[in-house]
Design a protein around this motif. Structure first.
Motif, PDB file in Angstrom:
ATOM      1  N   ASN A 235       0.860  -1.183   0.000  1.00 35.25           N
ATOM      2  CA  ASN A 235       0.000   0.000   0.000  1.00 35.25           C
ATOM      3  C   ASN A 235       0.898   1.235   0.000  1.00 35.25           C
ATOM      4  O   ASN A 235       1.624   1.481   0.973  1.00 35.25           O
ATOM      5  CB  ASN A 235      -0.915  -0.001   1.232  1.00 35.25           C
ATOM      6  N   LEU A 236       0.859   1.992  -1.090  1.00 39.76           N
ATOM      7  CA  LEU A 236       1.729   3.159  -1.242  1.00 39.76           C
ATOM      8  C   LEU A 236       0.869   4.397  -1.455  1.00 39.76           C
ATOM      9  O   LEU A 236       0.028   4.436  -2.350  1.00 39.76           O
ATOM     10  CB  LEU A 236       2.674   2.963  -2.436  1.00 39.76           C
ATOM     11  N   THR A 237       1.084   5.397  -0.629  1.00 34.76           N
ATOM     12  CA  THR A 237       0.415   6.691  -0.757  1.00 34.76           C
ATOM     13  C   THR A 237       1.468   7.779  -0.887  1.00 34.76           C
ATOM     14  O   THR A 237       2.658   7.561  -0.644  1.00 34.76           O
ATOM     15  CB  THR A 237      -0.489   6.971   0.456  1.00 34.76           C
ATOM     16  N   TYR A 238       1.000   8.992  -1.250  1.00 35.35           N
ATOM     17  CA  TYR A 238       1.920  10.072  -1.580  1.00 35.35           C
ATOM     18  C   TYR A 238       1.623  11.291  -0.706  1.00 35.35           C
ATOM     19  O   TYR A 238       0.464  11.584  -0.401  1.00 35.35           O
ATOM     20  CB  TYR A 238       1.805  10.418  -3.073  1.00 35.35           C
ATOM     21  N   ILE A 239       2.677  11.979  -0.333  1.00 33.47           N
ATOM     22  CA  ILE A 239       2.591  13.107   0.592  1.00 33.47           C
ATOM     23  C   ILE A 239       2.055  14.335  -0.150  1.00 33.47           C
ATOM     24  O   ILE A 239       2.488  14.645  -1.269  1.00 33.47           O
ATOM     25  CB  ILE A 239       3.962  13.395   1.229  1.00 33.47           C
ATOM     26  N   HIS A 240       1.137  15.029   0.487  1.00 32.40           N
ATOM     27  CA  HIS A 240       0.552  16.248  -0.058  1.00 32.40           C
ATOM     28  C   HIS A 240       0.913  17.412   0.865  1.00 32.40           C
ATOM     29  O   HIS A 240       0.660  17.363   2.065  1.00 32.40           O
ATOM     30  CB  HIS A 240      -0.968  16.109  -0.176  1.00 32.40           C
ATOM     31  N   GLU A 241       1.512  18.444   0.286  1.00 29.38           N
ATOM     32  CA  GLU A 241       1.894  19.646   1.032  1.00 29.38           C
ATOM     33  C   GLU A 241       1.505  20.858   0.189  1.00 29.38           C
ATOM     34  O   GLU A 241       2.103  21.109  -0.850  1.00 29.38           O
ATOM     35  CB  GLU A 241       3.401  19.665   1.325  1.00 29.38           C
ATOM     36  N   GLU A 242       0.522  21.594   0.671  1.00 30.48           N
ATOM     37  CA  GLU A 242       0.074  22.754  -0.091  1.00 30.48           C
ATOM     38  C   GLU A 242       1.083  23.891  -0.048  1.00 30.48           C
ATOM     39  O   GLU A 242       1.261  24.622  -1.025  1.00 30.48           O
ATOM     40  CB  GLU A 242      -1.275  23.219   0.437  1.00 30.48           C
TER      41      GLU A 242
ATOM     42  N   MET B  98       3.323   2.584   3.148  1.00 33.65           N
ATOM     43  CA  MET B  98       4.292   3.669   3.120  1.00 33.65           C
ATOM     44  C   MET B  98       3.649   4.909   2.512  1.00 33.65           C
ATOM     45  O   MET B  98       2.716   4.815   1.699  1.00 33.65           O
ATOM     46  CB  MET B  98       5.537   3.275   2.305  1.00 33.65           C
ATOM     47  N   SER B  99       4.172   6.071   2.908  1.00 34.44           N
ATOM     48  CA  SER B  99       3.778   7.353   2.350  1.00 34.44           C
ATOM     49  C   SER B  99       5.050   8.134   2.056  1.00 34.44           C
ATOM     50  O   SER B  99       5.840   8.411   2.974  1.00 34.44           O
ATOM     51  CB  SER B  99       2.872   8.121   3.324  1.00 34.44           C
ATOM     52  N   VAL B 100       5.269   8.469   0.786  1.00 34.70           N
ATOM     53  CA  VAL B 100       6.522   9.085   0.359  1.00 34.70           C
ATOM     54  C   VAL B 100       6.226  10.307  -0.498  1.00 34.70           C
ATOM     55  O   VAL B 100       5.112  10.490  -1.008  1.00 34.70           O
ATOM     56  CB  VAL B 100       7.391   8.077  -0.428  1.00 34.70           C
ATOM     57  N   HIS B 101       7.253  11.152  -0.653  1.00 30.56           N
ATOM     58  CA  HIS B 101       7.184  12.240  -1.621  1.00 30.56           C
ATOM     59  C   HIS B 101       7.319  11.651  -3.022  1.00 30.56           C
ATOM     60  O   HIS B 101       8.174  10.802  -3.275  1.00 30.56           O
ATOM     61  CB  HIS B 101       8.300  13.255  -1.377  1.00 30.56           C
ATOM     62  N   CYS B 102       6.484  12.153  -3.930  1.00 33.93           N
ATOM     63  CA  CYS B 102       6.511  11.625  -5.296  1.00 33.93           C
ATOM     64  C   CYS B 102       6.001  12.681  -6.272  1.00 33.93           C
ATOM     65  O   CYS B 102       5.171  12.410  -7.136  1.00 33.93           O
ATOM     66  CB  CYS B 102       5.678  10.354  -5.396  1.00 33.93           C
ATOM     67  N   GLY B 103       6.531  13.913  -6.158  1.00 41.96           N
ATOM     68  CA  GLY B 103       6.089  14.973  -7.041  1.00 41.96           C
ATOM     69  C   GLY B 103       4.639  15.345  -6.802  1.00 41.96           C
ATOM     70  O   GLY B 103       3.941  14.752  -5.978  1.00 41.96           O
ATOM     71  N   PHE B 104       4.155  16.357  -7.489  1.00 41.71           N
ATOM     72  CA  PHE B 104       2.754  16.795  -7.413  1.00 41.71           C
ATOM     73  C   PHE B 104       2.311  16.985  -5.950  1.00 41.71           C
ATOM     74  O   PHE B 104       1.232  16.542  -5.555  1.00 41.71           O
ATOM     75  CB  PHE B 104       1.831  15.786  -8.106  1.00 41.71           C
ATOM     76  N   VAL B 105       3.173  17.615  -5.136  1.00 40.05           N
ATOM     77  CA  VAL B 105       2.858  17.733  -3.709  1.00 40.05           C
ATOM     78  C   VAL B 105       1.730  18.738  -3.474  1.00 40.05           C
ATOM     79  O   VAL B 105       1.102  18.710  -2.412  1.00 40.05           O
ATOM     80  CB  VAL B 105       4.106  18.140  -2.908  1.00 40.05           C
ATOM     81  N   ARG B 106       1.476  19.607  -4.435  1.00 36.71           N
ATOM     82  CA  ARG B 106       0.392  20.570  -4.294  1.00 36.71           C
ATOM     83  C   ARG B 106      -0.755  20.210  -5.223  1.00 36.71           C
ATOM     84  O   ARG B 106      -0.607  19.365  -6.107  1.00 36.71           O
ATOM     85  CB  ARG B 106       0.895  21.987  -4.612  1.00 36.71           C
ATOM     86  N   GLY B 107      -1.898  20.853  -5.022  1.00 38.29           N
ATOM     87  CA  GLY B 107      -3.043  20.636  -5.885  1.00 38.29           C
ATOM     88  C   GLY B 107      -3.902  19.470  -5.430  1.00 38.29           C
ATOM     89  O   GLY B 107      -3.538  18.677  -4.547  1.00 38.29           O
ATOM     90  N   THR B 108      -5.068  19.363  -6.038  1.00 37.30           N
ATOM     91  CA  THR B 108      -6.012  18.322  -5.670  1.00 37.30           C
ATOM     92  C   THR B 108      -5.675  16.973  -6.282  1.00 37.30           C
ATOM     93  O   THR B 108      -5.953  15.936  -5.696  1.00 37.30           O
ATOM     94  CB  THR B 108      -7.430  18.740  -6.099  1.00 37.30           C
ATOM     95  N   ARG B 109      -5.084  16.975  -7.453  1.00 39.22           N
ATOM     96  CA  ARG B 109      -4.687  15.742  -8.114  1.00 39.22           C
ATOM     97  C   ARG B 109      -3.545  16.052  -9.065  1.00 39.22           C
ATOM     98  O   ARG B 109      -3.326  17.212  -9.438  1.00 39.22           O
ATOM     99  CB  ARG B 109      -5.865  15.131  -8.880  1.00 39.22           C
ATOM    100  N   PRO B 110      -2.781  15.057  -9.487  1.00 41.85           N
ATOM    101  CA  PRO B 110      -1.667  15.306 -10.401  1.00 41.85           C
ATOM    102  C   PRO B 110      -2.127  15.944 -11.694  1.00 41.85           C
ATOM    103  O   PRO B 110      -3.077  15.485 -12.335  1.00 41.85           O
ATOM    104  CB  PRO B 110      -1.096  13.903 -10.640  1.00 41.85           C
ATOM    105  N   GLY B 111      -1.466  17.056 -12.057  1.00 39.71           N
ATOM    106  CA  GLY B 111      -1.803  17.768 -13.279  1.00 39.71           C
ATOM    107  C   GLY B 111      -2.772  18.906 -13.096  1.00 39.71           C
ATOM    108  O   GLY B 111      -3.062  19.622 -14.057  1.00 39.71           O
ATOM    109  N   HIS B 112      -3.267  19.110 -11.871  1.00 43.92           N
ATOM    110  CA  HIS B 112      -4.232  20.182 -11.617  1.00 43.92           C
ATOM    111  C   HIS B 112      -3.673  21.094 -10.537  1.00 43.92           C
ATOM    112  O   HIS B 112      -3.644  20.753  -9.359  1.00 43.92           O
ATOM    113  CB  HIS B 112      -5.572  19.588 -11.178  1.00 43.92           C
ATOM    114  N   ARG B 113      -3.157  22.261 -10.969  1.00 48.47           N
ATOM    115  CA  ARG B 113      -2.571  23.258 -10.075  1.00 48.47           C
ATOM    116  C   ARG B 113      -1.434  22.677  -9.230  1.00 48.47           C
ATOM    117  O   ARG B 113      -1.341  22.891  -8.029  1.00 48.47           O
ATOM    118  CB  ARG B 113      -3.639  23.851  -9.156  1.00 48.47           C
TER     119      ARG B 113
END
Length: 613
Positions: A194-201, A232-247
């Motif tokens: 189970n892999l999730t990605y870190i979100h930082e506005e 695990m939860s890691v940094h993987c780009g697209f840390v901002r925005g609601t979803r990858p490719g949107h803001r």
């Protein structure tokens, strides 16, 4: 005495057997006990008589053997019956998995699950069985006699004029067979499920490296990301925005995002930023791949303007098989670093895709993508495949080559290499060879002998690199499955590119080795000559459009003046001019031919035959 004992035993034990026989028969069960009688029933009398006849005419020592043969025959028939049923079940399963198309198998499984759900409606929670464990793809072997089963690479051609890298033959299955062998289940992901990605506005910079697009993970977070766990939860780009490719800093139109999310099978992707390359169309692509695989080309606004000015791009946003996706608000100023976003993070841009094939913009695909996936992933039971470098296999040698070619700032490359040295990265040596036994030591010494004896033109190709796994990839092609362990690897690889230099060939080995030290996950690093078999490498646009320099004009000088002499041997005056030139000395054999030494040839002006006299 024997007869009496036999009759006494029959009246006791065989009487109970008689009662059981009547109870097990189809006749009505008696509720009253049977009337005792000294004479046995007629049926028992007939059976007893048959048994006595067998004992009378057959020796006693053969009776046991006869019974043993009967029991053995019954057991043999039972084994045949059970084995035939298992073979039929296995045959039906294999036929359903191999002969039917994947969508038919998926629909069949879905209908079975729905029928189970309808059957379990109304039952209590205690009677419903727990769901079966997940099913994973475990690979397959080609049937005996398949041409690709025993295929070996031929020796490199002995061409002294061409010593550089070149393609070598690869055994692909036919497109129909490759499509039929597409796995119905994902591969097993060792270590992480189970892999999730870190979100930082609002990411804040704490230590060196990082960006607003990829975040600023600390060194402690970086070390923690290499501690492989189930969740695990890691940094993987697209840390901002609601979803990858949107803001997020790598913005894509909503219409394109919807189309990208609908891609659920195989995606073939490439990118051109800064109008650096020309779009090359895939060749030898099957009709099935044209309809089911997704072909996406990511471009920036500069490349879009160039394509529109050259009349290649219209309102359909398609050029051949490629669907053109324009990216806005690029996160980096370096086009090469921007190209690492779709190259390493395709699983974030295509969240529902199962497999991806990345090729650089300068490459031309000439083999069907399903054949490539079958050859380098499914047949090898691997989730990540990349080719080795054609010449270099040491990170430190690769770093020096990047500095010599001015691929990036030399001080940044030195800082990255020194940082990896402190983490334990060492030059490529014998310790990294896959030696596990004493026999392998002999292979190592044979390899060292070949390394010292075989000419360098054979070592430039990868035919001698089969004994080890290289630390330097040729990263222009990446073939992978989008499962958790593969996604984790590309996320951590991108984090190294985001923190240090964009030269991903330098950071590949450190990420691979850290993950392999915690799990049994491996990378299929195939030969570079095999990569050159399914992609053709072209030149960048600036090289193709560079005007050829004019050839230097050849100045022809007039011939030196010659002296004309008139011959007085004939009384007839000729209007032509006679040129007398001495002949060069031609080495001849001594002998009678020396008499022609003083002979002079006379050439009349205007005659091109020097032998005319």
């Amino acid at each position: 005495m024997t007869t009496g004992s036999l009759g006494l035993r029959s009246s006791g034990s065989y009487g109970s057997l008689q009662q059981q026989l009547f109870q097990n028969s189809s006749s009505p069960i008696q509720t009253t006990p049977p009337i005792p009688s000294r004479k046995p029933p007629k049926l028992f009398k007939e059976k007893e008589g048959l048994f006595l006849r067998i004992c009378k005419f057959a020796p006693r020592k053969n009776v046991g053997m006869l019974l043993l043969c009967v029991v053995s025959a019954a057991a043999f028939l039972w084994v045949l019956y059970v084995g035939k049923g298992e073979d039929a079940v296995e045959l039906n399963t294999s036929i359903s998995n191999r002969m039917f198309p994947p969508e038919t198998v998926h629909n069949y499984i879905y209908r079975n699950i729905e029928s189970i759900k309808r059957t379990n409606v109304g039952r209590s929670a205690s009677t419903i069985q727990s769901p079966p464990p997940p099913v994973y793809f475990k690979g397959y072997t080609l049937p005996p006699g398949n041409p690709c089963e025993g295929f070996t690479l031929p020796p490199p051609p002995a061409d002294k004029k061409r010593t550089g890298p070149r393609p070598c033959p690869v055994c692909y299955l036919p497109v129909e067979q490759a499509i039929a062998l597409m796995p119905d289940a994902p591969s097993f992901s060792p270590g992480v499920s189970n892999l999730t990605y870190i979100h930082e506005e609002n990411p804040s910079k704490t230590e060196f490296g990082g960006s607003d697009f990829g975040g600023y993970p600390s060194l402690m977070q970086r070390n923690d990301s290499y501690d492989i766990r189930e969740t695990m939860s890691v940094h993987c780009g697209f840390v901002r925005g609601t979803r990858p490719g949107h803001r997020t800093g790598f913005d894509i139109d909503d219409s394109d995002l919807v189309e990208m999310e609908s891609c659920q099978g195989v995606v073939v992707a490439s990118a051109i930023f800064g109008a650096f390359d020309l779009i090359r169309q895939p060749k030898n692509t099957s009709e099935y791949a044209k309809k089911n695989a997704c072909f996406y080309m990511f471009v920036d606004e500069e490349t879009e303007a160039f394509l529109r000015n050259s009349s290649e791009l219209n309102s359909s946003m398609r050029i051949g098989l490629w669907r053109i996706v324009v990216v806005h608000n690029l996160p980096y100023n370096d086009p090469r670093r921007n190209g690492k976003v779709p190259k390493l993070l395709l699983h974030r841009l295509f969240p529902n895709a199962r497999y991806s094939l990345w090729i650089d913009g300068k490459l031309e695909l000439v083999v069907d993508p399903y054949q490539i996936l079958e050859r380098f992933l499914w047949r090898k039971n691997a989730s990540f495949a990349i080719s080795r470098h054609y010449k270099r296999f040491d990170v430190f040698v690769e770093a020096e080559a990047n500095k010599a070619a001015a691929k990036f700032d030399n001080a940044s490359i030195d800082f990255q290499v020194e940082f990896y040295k402190k983490e334990g990265l060492t030059p490529y040596s014998r310790a990294k060879l896959p030696i596990t036994s004493g026999k392998s030591v002999i292979l190592f010494f044979i390899f060292v002998y070949l390394l010292l004896v075989v000419p360098a033109r054979f070592l430039s190709d990868n035919h001698t690199n089969v004994l080890f796994m290289s630390d330097v990839p040729e990263g222009c092609v990446i073939i992978r499955e989008h499962n958790p362990i593969s996604n984790l690897f590309t996320c951590l690889w991108f984090n190294e590119v985001d923190r240090f230099t964009p030269r991903d060939q330098i950071s590949f080995a450190i990420v691979r080795d850290k993950i392999m030290s915690k799990t049994n996950w491996t990378v299929n690093m195939f030969l570079d000559c095999e990569r050159r078999n399914f992609v053709i490498q072209g030149y960048h646009r600036d090289v193709l459009e560079r005007p050829t320099p004019p050839r230097a004009s050849v100045i022809v000088h007039p011939p030196p003046p010659v002296i004309f002499e008139a011959r007085q041997t004939s009384p007839i005056v000729s209007t032509s001019t006679v040129i007398t030139t001495p002949l060069k000395k031609i080495p001849t054999k001594r002998g009678r031919e020396r008499k022609s030494k003083r002979h002079r040839k006379v050439i009349i002006a205007g005659n091109k035959d020097p032998n005319f006299s």
